[in-house]
Design a protein around this motif. Sequence first.
Motif, PDB file in Angstrom:
ATOM      1  N   TYR A  55      14.101  -4.707 -14.513  1.00 19.67           N
ATOM      2  CA  TYR A  55      13.309  -3.917 -13.580  1.00 19.67           C
ATOM      3  C   TYR A  55      12.413  -4.817 -12.736  1.00 19.67           C
ATOM      4  O   TYR A  55      12.197  -5.986 -13.044  1.00 19.67           O
ATOM      5  N   LEU A  56      11.905  -4.247 -11.688  1.00 19.78           N
ATOM      6  CA  LEU A  56      11.022  -4.948 -10.774  1.00 19.78           C
ATOM      7  C   LEU A  56       9.801  -4.069 -10.541  1.00 19.78           C
ATOM      8  O   LEU A  56       9.933  -2.923 -10.141  1.00 19.78           O
ATOM      9  N   PHE A  57       8.618  -4.597 -10.853  1.00 22.72           N
ATOM     10  CA  PHE A  57       7.390  -3.858 -10.585  1.00 22.72           C
ATOM     11  C   PHE A  57       7.091  -3.995  -9.098  1.00 22.72           C
ATOM     12  O   PHE A  57       6.521  -4.968  -8.654  1.00 22.72           O
ATOM     13  N   ASP A  58       7.468  -2.994  -8.348  1.00 21.90           N
ATOM     14  CA  ASP A  58       7.334  -3.079  -6.896  1.00 21.90           C
ATOM     15  C   ASP A  58       6.052  -2.454  -6.362  1.00 21.90           C
ATOM     16  O   ASP A  58       5.794  -2.504  -5.172  1.00 21.90           O
ATOM     17  N   ARG A  59       5.221  -1.882  -7.215  1.00 19.67           N
ATOM     18  CA  ARG A  59       4.011  -1.212  -6.737  1.00 19.67           C
ATOM     19  C   ARG A  59       2.726  -1.918  -7.151  1.00 19.67           C
ATOM     20  O   ARG A  59       1.645  -1.427  -6.881  1.00 19.67           O
ATOM     21  N   LEU A  60       2.833  -3.048  -7.785  1.00 15.75           N
ATOM     22  CA  LEU A  60       1.651  -3.802  -8.201  1.00 15.75           C
ATOM     23  C   LEU A  60       1.200  -4.693  -7.047  1.00 15.75           C
ATOM     24  O   LEU A  60       1.998  -5.454  -6.504  1.00 15.75           O
ATOM     25  N   PRO A  61      -0.072  -4.587  -6.650  1.00 14.67           N
ATOM     26  CA  PRO A  61      -0.530  -5.440  -5.552  1.00 14.67           C
ATOM     27  C   PRO A  61      -0.467  -6.926  -5.940  1.00 14.67           C
ATOM     28  O   PRO A  61      -0.699  -7.287  -7.087  1.00 14.67           O
ATOM     29  N   VAL A  62      -0.119  -7.760  -4.995  1.00 15.28           N
ATOM     30  CA  VAL A  62      -0.007  -9.198  -5.246  1.00 15.28           C
ATOM     31  C   VAL A  62      -1.303  -9.741  -5.846  1.00 15.28           C
ATOM     32  O   VAL A  62      -1.287 -10.611  -6.723  1.00 15.28           O
ATOM     33  N   SER A  63      -2.450  -9.216  -5.454  1.00 18.69           N
ATOM     34  CA  SER A  63      -3.740  -9.683  -5.963  1.00 18.69           C
ATOM     35  C   SER A  63      -3.913  -9.403  -7.458  1.00 18.69           C
ATOM     36  O   SER A  63      -4.734 -10.028  -8.119  1.00 18.69           O
ATOM     37  N   ALA A  64      -3.137  -8.481  -8.036  1.00 24.14           N
ATOM     38  CA  ALA A  64      -3.252  -8.142  -9.450  1.00 24.14           C
ATOM     39  C   ALA A  64      -2.297  -8.942 -10.331  1.00 24.14           C
ATOM     40  O   ALA A  64      -2.355  -8.846 -11.553  1.00 24.14           O
TER      41      ALA A  64
END
Length: 77
Positions: A55-64
């Motif tokens: 899977y790919l976590f596509d909703r996590l902001p890059v800053s997190a």
Amino acid sequence: MSYIVEAIGRVEGGRSEAEDDAWDAVAATIILDPKVVGDDAMAGLDAFSHVEIVYLFDRLPVSAIVTGARRPRGNPD
């Protein structure tokens, strides 16, 4: 080397916040895209004890995103 990732489905349910704990208490359903995955793709799956999902976590902001070492769940050990 690089790879191109194309989604073949999505997850519905579960939670909307990207929390770091208690994922085993959350129910979700994997919905496969019928335009990509044929009806027979899951034939016989019920005979296995588990599956591996990539899977790919596509909703996590890059800053997190943490790429270095960290203490899981704030555990000082």
